[in-house]
Each structure stands twice: as C-alpha cells, then as structure tokens.
Scaffold this active site. Structure first.
Site, mmCIF file in Angstrom:
data_model
loop_
_atom_site.group_PDB
_atom_site.id
_atom_site.type_symbol
_atom_site.label_atom_id
_atom_site.label_comp_id
_atom_site.label_asym_id
_atom_site.label_seq_id
_atom_site.Cartn_x
_atom_site.Cartn_y
_atom_site.Cartn_z
ATOM 1 N N HIS A 271 0.841 -1.191 0.000
ATOM 2 C CA HIS A 271 0.000 0.000 0.000
ATOM 3 C C HIS A 271 0.879 1.245 0.000
ATOM 4 O O HIS A 271 2.058 1.157 -0.311
ATOM 5 C CB HIS A 271 -0.984 -0.051 1.172
ATOM 6 C CG HIS A 271 -1.972 -1.159 1.015
ATOM 7 N ND1 HIS A 271 -3.008 -1.095 0.111
ATOM 8 C CD2 HIS A 271 -2.046 -2.374 1.596
ATOM 9 C CE1 HIS A 271 -3.690 -2.220 0.154
ATOM 10 N NE2 HIS A 271 -3.122 -3.024 1.042
ATOM 11 N N ALA A 272 0.364 2.382 0.340
ATOM 12 C CA ALA A 272 0.995 3.685 0.119
ATOM 13 C C ALA A 272 2.490 3.757 0.458
ATOM 14 O O ALA A 272 3.305 4.027 -0.424
ATOM 15 C CB ALA A 272 0.235 4.770 0.859
#
Length: 84
Positions: free
Chosen positions: A15-16
């Site tokens: 994810h990010a």
C-alpha cells in the site's frame, strides 16, 4: 530477462508507504522493472500502479527486468516490512 518471485513482507501489503518506497527505488534504474501478480503486471516505478496489484501480506509477486541488480533490489524490498 532476470526474474525473482517473492512474498510480500509488509504487514499492510504493498500500500501507500511500501509502494512509494519501491517506486522510488525503481526510478533509480534506467531499465524497466515490472511486477507481476495474479495475471496482472505493472510498472514498478509507479506507486499508484503498484497499489492496484492489491498485494497483501504474504502475496506472491514476481519482479522482472533486464537488469538483474534491479530485480534483486526490488524483490528484496518487497520481502521486507516497509510499513514500519
């Protein structure tokens, strides 16, 4: 072409934060680096595209490039918990 298949080590998946770290590292290479998962492939230099893989903790991801050193570096990063 060099390839290496690894398992996602980040507890939050790709994810990010982990995706951004991987994309930043991939941008250091002139060679294209591709990530493959479950029939999808993305350019490793794009954090947004990496996130579209939906790779959670333990997911299998294959890294491919003409640059073997790039494959090893990116694969090694995917195996780590980059969420910390």
């Amino acid at each position: 072409m060099a390839t290496r298949t690894v398992f996602v080590g980040s507890r939050i998946g790709l994810h990010a934060r982990p995706a951004t770290m991987i994309a930043t590292a991939a941008c250091e290479y002139e060679d294209e680096i591709t990530l493959f998962r479950a029939g999808s492939s993305v350019d490793a230099s794009s954090s947004l595209l990496i996130m579209t893989l939906g790779a959670e903790l333990g997911a299998e991801v294959t890294v491919a490039s003409e640059n073997a050193a790039a494959v090893e570096r990116i694969a090694s990063m995917i195996e780590q918990d980059l969420a910390s």
